[in-house]
Design an enzyme around this catalytic site. Sequence first.
Site, PDB file in Angstrom:
ATOM      1  N   HIS A  81     -13.325 -17.563  -6.287  1.00 44.08           N
ATOM      2  CA  HIS A  81     -13.595 -18.026  -4.921  1.00 44.08           C
ATOM      3  C   HIS A  81     -12.704 -17.278  -3.942  1.00 44.08           C
ATOM      4  O   HIS A  81     -11.582 -16.886  -4.275  1.00 44.08           O
ATOM      5  CB  HIS A  81     -13.392 -19.540  -4.790  1.00 44.08           C
ATOM      6  CG  HIS A  81     -11.989 -20.014  -5.009  1.00 44.08           C
ATOM      7  ND1 HIS A  81     -11.071 -20.149  -3.986  1.00 44.08           N
ATOM      8  CD2 HIS A  81     -11.336 -20.403  -6.124  1.00 44.08           C
ATOM      9  CE1 HIS A  81      -9.918 -20.602  -4.473  1.00 44.08           C
ATOM     10  NE2 HIS A  81     -10.053 -20.767  -5.772  1.00 44.08           N
ATOM     11  N   ASP A  83     -12.111 -18.468  -0.623  1.00 40.26           N
ATOM     12  CA  ASP A  83     -11.461 -19.308   0.389  1.00 40.26           C
ATOM     13  C   ASP A  83     -10.050 -19.644  -0.061  1.00 40.26           C
ATOM     14  O   ASP A  83      -9.707 -19.522  -1.246  1.00 40.26           O
ATOM     15  CB  ASP A  83     -12.258 -20.580   0.635  1.00 40.26           C
ATOM     16  CG  ASP A  83     -12.254 -21.537  -0.555  1.00 40.26           C
ATOM     17  OD1 ASP A  83     -12.520 -21.064  -1.678  1.00 40.26           O
ATOM     18  OD2 ASP A  83     -11.995 -22.744  -0.365  1.00 40.26           O
ATOM     19  N   ASP A 144      -4.535 -17.623  -4.968  1.00 43.66           N
ATOM     20  CA  ASP A 144      -5.553 -18.598  -5.347  1.00 43.66           C
ATOM     21  C   ASP A 144      -6.650 -18.548  -4.302  1.00 43.66           C
ATOM     22  O   ASP A 144      -6.529 -19.181  -3.257  1.00 43.66           O
ATOM     23  CB  ASP A 144      -4.925 -19.987  -5.434  1.00 43.66           C
ATOM     24  CG  ASP A 144      -5.902 -21.080  -5.816  1.00 43.66           C
ATOM     25  OD1 ASP A 144      -7.009 -20.752  -6.272  1.00 43.66           O
ATOM     26  OD2 ASP A 144      -5.557 -22.263  -5.650  1.00 43.66           O
ATOM     27  N   GLU A 178     -14.285 -23.434  -2.516  1.00 47.66           N
ATOM     28  CA  GLU A 178     -13.840 -24.052  -3.758  1.00 47.66           C
ATOM     29  C   GLU A 178     -12.682 -25.003  -3.528  1.00 47.66           C
ATOM     30  O   GLU A 178     -12.572 -26.044  -4.181  1.00 47.66           O
ATOM     31  CB  GLU A 178     -13.431 -22.964  -4.768  1.00 47.66           C
ATOM     32  CG  GLU A 178     -13.146 -23.461  -6.177  1.00 47.66           C
ATOM     33  CD  GLU A 178     -11.695 -23.877  -6.414  1.00 47.66           C
ATOM     34  OE1 GLU A 178     -11.402 -24.418  -7.494  1.00 47.66           O
ATOM     35  OE2 GLU A 178     -10.847 -23.661  -5.512  1.00 47.66           O
ATOM     36  N   GLU A 179     -11.811 -24.658  -2.580  1.00 49.80           N
ATOM     37  CA  GLU A 179     -10.606 -25.455  -2.351  1.00 49.80           C
ATOM     38  C   GLU A 179     -10.892 -26.837  -1.777  1.00 49.80           C
ATOM     39  O   GLU A 179     -10.039 -27.714  -1.793  1.00 49.80           O
ATOM     40  CB  GLU A 179      -9.644 -24.700  -1.417  1.00 49.80           C
ATOM     41  CG  GLU A 179      -9.066 -23.408  -2.009  1.00 49.80           C
ATOM     42  CD  GLU A 179      -8.105 -23.656  -3.160  1.00 49.80           C
ATOM     43  OE1 GLU A 179      -7.870 -24.828  -3.495  1.00 49.80           O
ATOM     44  OE2 GLU A 179      -7.604 -22.681  -3.730  1.00 49.80           O
ATOM     45  N   ASP A 201      -9.326 -18.074 -12.311  1.00 45.26           N
ATOM     46  CA  ASP A 201      -8.758 -18.970 -11.299  1.00 45.26           C
ATOM     47  C   ASP A 201      -7.587 -19.786 -11.835  1.00 45.26           C
ATOM     48  O   ASP A 201      -7.205 -20.794 -11.248  1.00 45.26           O
ATOM     49  CB  ASP A 201      -9.868 -19.902 -10.770  1.00 45.26           C
ATOM     50  CG  ASP A 201      -9.491 -20.611  -9.477  1.00 45.26           C
ATOM     51  OD1 ASP A 201      -8.549 -20.144  -8.798  1.00 45.26           O
ATOM     52  OD2 ASP A 201     -10.126 -21.624  -9.159  1.00 45.26           O
ATOM     53  N   HIS A 383      -0.937 -22.882  -2.864  1.00 47.21           N
ATOM     54  CA  HIS A 383      -1.139 -23.789  -1.721  1.00 47.21           C
ATOM     55  C   HIS A 383       0.115 -23.996  -0.877  1.00 47.21           C
ATOM     56  O   HIS A 383       0.212 -24.992  -0.168  1.00 47.21           O
ATOM     57  CB  HIS A 383      -1.666 -25.170  -2.161  1.00 47.21           C
ATOM     58  CG  HIS A 383      -2.972 -25.121  -2.870  1.00 47.21           C
ATOM     59  ND1 HIS A 383      -3.675 -26.261  -3.208  1.00 47.21           N
ATOM     60  CD2 HIS A 383      -3.714 -24.088  -3.323  1.00 47.21           C
ATOM     61  CE1 HIS A 383      -4.790 -25.922  -3.831  1.00 47.21           C
ATOM     62  NE2 HIS A 383      -4.833 -24.599  -3.912  1.00 47.21           N
TER      63      HIS A 383
END
Length: 413
Positions: A81, A83, A144, A178-179, A201, A383
Amino acid sequence: MLDTKQLLDRFISYVTIDTQSDPHSKSTPSTDKQWNLAKKLHQELLDIGLEDVSIDENAYIMATLPSNVSHEVPTIGFISHFDTSPDFSGTNVKPQIHENYQGGDIILNKAKDIILSPAYFEDLNKYIGNTIITTDGTTLLGADDKAGVTEIVSAMAYLIKHPEIKHGKIRVGFTPDEEIGRGAHKFDVEKFGAEYAYTMDGSEIGELEYENFNAAEAKIHFHGRIVHPGYAKGKLKNAMYMATEFVESLPKNEVPEKTEGYEGFFHLTDMNGEVEKAYLHYIIRDHDKTKFEARKELIYKLGQLLKDKYGEDAITVEVNDQYFNMKEQVLPVKHIVDIAEEAMKSLDITPILKPIRGGTDGAQLSYMGLPCPNIFAGGHNFHGKFEYLPLENLIKATEVIIKIAELTAKKSN
């Protein structure tokens, strides 16, 4: 041999594009800025020579590397992903490159006194001598999952330039959102056309995951009755007290901060209230399906007990499933995990098979008919401002993709 500079440059070019998703948006992608990287990726896949390159109205990208063998090989896929998490800023990312890391603290931002320290983040000690890519302490990095995107694109480019490496048909896919749990929602499995796939991932080098939480959310509303407090005896119902009673009735040790491994939990993510109304939002997680169902049942049971005490209209409980453990879908085709494990071992990577304490696009895709284990992308501390990626992990993950493609073709011969 992989071009390390090209790999690093590709990763930097991706992370410096802000692609933060938004859970409050109803559109797909949830933010317009995700299109900036989506369009770049679409063009880049064309430029490196992939076929059937497409991007749909929701920014889902797919492409094909045709088989270069005459015998029949299962069509496999690799998915990431693009995003980044809404938990921390992804605007104006300024990656820092720390070559030949020799241990100790890494100063991310001297002016703000932001330090990445192995005293707290012990995994740094595994990467002595590596090149460490970090943030400047004001944003997340975006490994990520832009590390995964980099690895897939780079592996496809390498295979195109090295036709001596034999492989079957390979499909690649890149997803938005995805997040915020929507990465697989509009993924066209039939169009993708792979028998199975791998999401790139995971985190640390060696991670290979085919188990994840069963997941649900619970929304509990409490309805009180306000009366002047001076004359409230026998009349006033305080919704906040009801909510507090509910919270106190759940197992005290079955929370994220006190669980690990296969242990499940109840996690209170939101609460608000006043005398007349209060609200609790929980996420419910467990790897074991029976225990998962029991957790949901406990939420309903506690709700009913409070209804019996305060009145049937005092409490409303809503529990919704979110995703399920991919293990049930992957075990019938366990050889796809075995191939990934063999690929890692052949590259002197020690496989780390462990359950994901969370979810992944692969979990949803597995239940959509595309069995999809998860492989490490190489980053740590996702994150947040302490996110980092050892360059050597980026290289190794790319090599794993190439090796899986090669082994799949060999085992089908």
